[in-house]
Write an enzyme that holds these catalytic residues in place. Structure first.
Site, PDB file in Angstrom:
ATOM      1  N   ASP A  52      -5.190   9.128  10.784  1.00 23.46           N
ATOM      2  CA  ASP A  52      -3.987   8.314  10.930  1.00 23.46           C
ATOM      3  C   ASP A  52      -3.304   8.605  12.258  1.00 23.46           C
ATOM      4  O   ASP A  52      -3.508   9.651  12.863  1.00 23.46           O
ATOM      5  CB  ASP A  52      -3.012   8.600   9.781  1.00 23.46           C
ATOM      6  CG  ASP A  52      -3.524   8.066   8.461  1.00 23.46           C
ATOM      7  OD1 ASP A  52      -3.935   6.894   8.434  1.00 23.46           O
ATOM      8  OD2 ASP A  52      -3.514   8.810   7.472  1.00 23.46           O
ATOM      9  N   GLU A  78       0.868  -1.170   0.000  1.00 23.84           N
ATOM     10  CA  GLU A  78       0.000   0.000   0.000  1.00 23.84           C
ATOM     11  C   GLU A  78       0.909   1.226   0.000  1.00 23.84           C
ATOM     12  O   GLU A  78       1.684   1.422   0.939  1.00 23.84           O
ATOM     13  CB  GLU A  78      -0.879   0.021   1.236  1.00 23.84           C
ATOM     14  CG  GLU A  78      -1.836  -1.145   1.309  1.00 23.84           C
ATOM     15  CD  GLU A  78      -2.575  -1.168   2.629  1.00 23.84           C
ATOM     16  OE1 GLU A  78      -3.557  -0.410   2.775  1.00 23.84           O
ATOM     17  OE2 GLU A  78      -2.147  -1.930   3.515  1.00 23.84           O
TER      18      GLU A  78
END
Length: 117
Positions: free
Chosen positions: A56, A45
């Protein structure tokens, strides 16, 4: 069948790695991909850095900030990935927030993904 579907149909225990494009250095993307492939990673990814990565944790926030400070952009990422299929065979996934994709242009983004493979 695409690379990811093929992989999922062939293996059960997969190793997936995430890294932020443009981190730690701006032009590390292909070097990192080559190293990961050589190490036996199944798929990667590639994080598209974003200026406000609230969902995040602190590590990805910091890598996104540094990548953007280094000059990473979607334009540059696609330029870096233009020749990726000459040496990288594992599945690649672009991971990130919709905001940069929207600003880049959804149709343009999808076309670039298709061109890149």
């Amino acid at each position: 069948m695409n690379r990811l579907n093929t992989l999922f149909s062939q293996k059960k225990n997969l190793l997936s790695i995430y890294f932020t494009a443009g981190f730690p250095q701006l032009n590390d993307t292909l070097t990192i991909l080559q190293s990961l492939q050589e190490a036996g990673v199944d798929f990667v990814e590639i994080g598209m850095p974003f200026s406000d990565p609230l969902a995040d944790g602190p590590v990805i926030q910091a890598s996104s900030t540094r990548a953007l400070q280094n000059g990473m952009s979607l334009n540059l990422l696609f330029e870096q990935l233009k020749e990726v299929r000459q040496s990288i065979t594992m599945p690649l996934i672009l991971m990130g927030y919709f905001n940069p994709v929207y600003k880049f242009g959804l149709e343009r983004f999808l076309k670039k993904c298709q061109e890149t493979g």
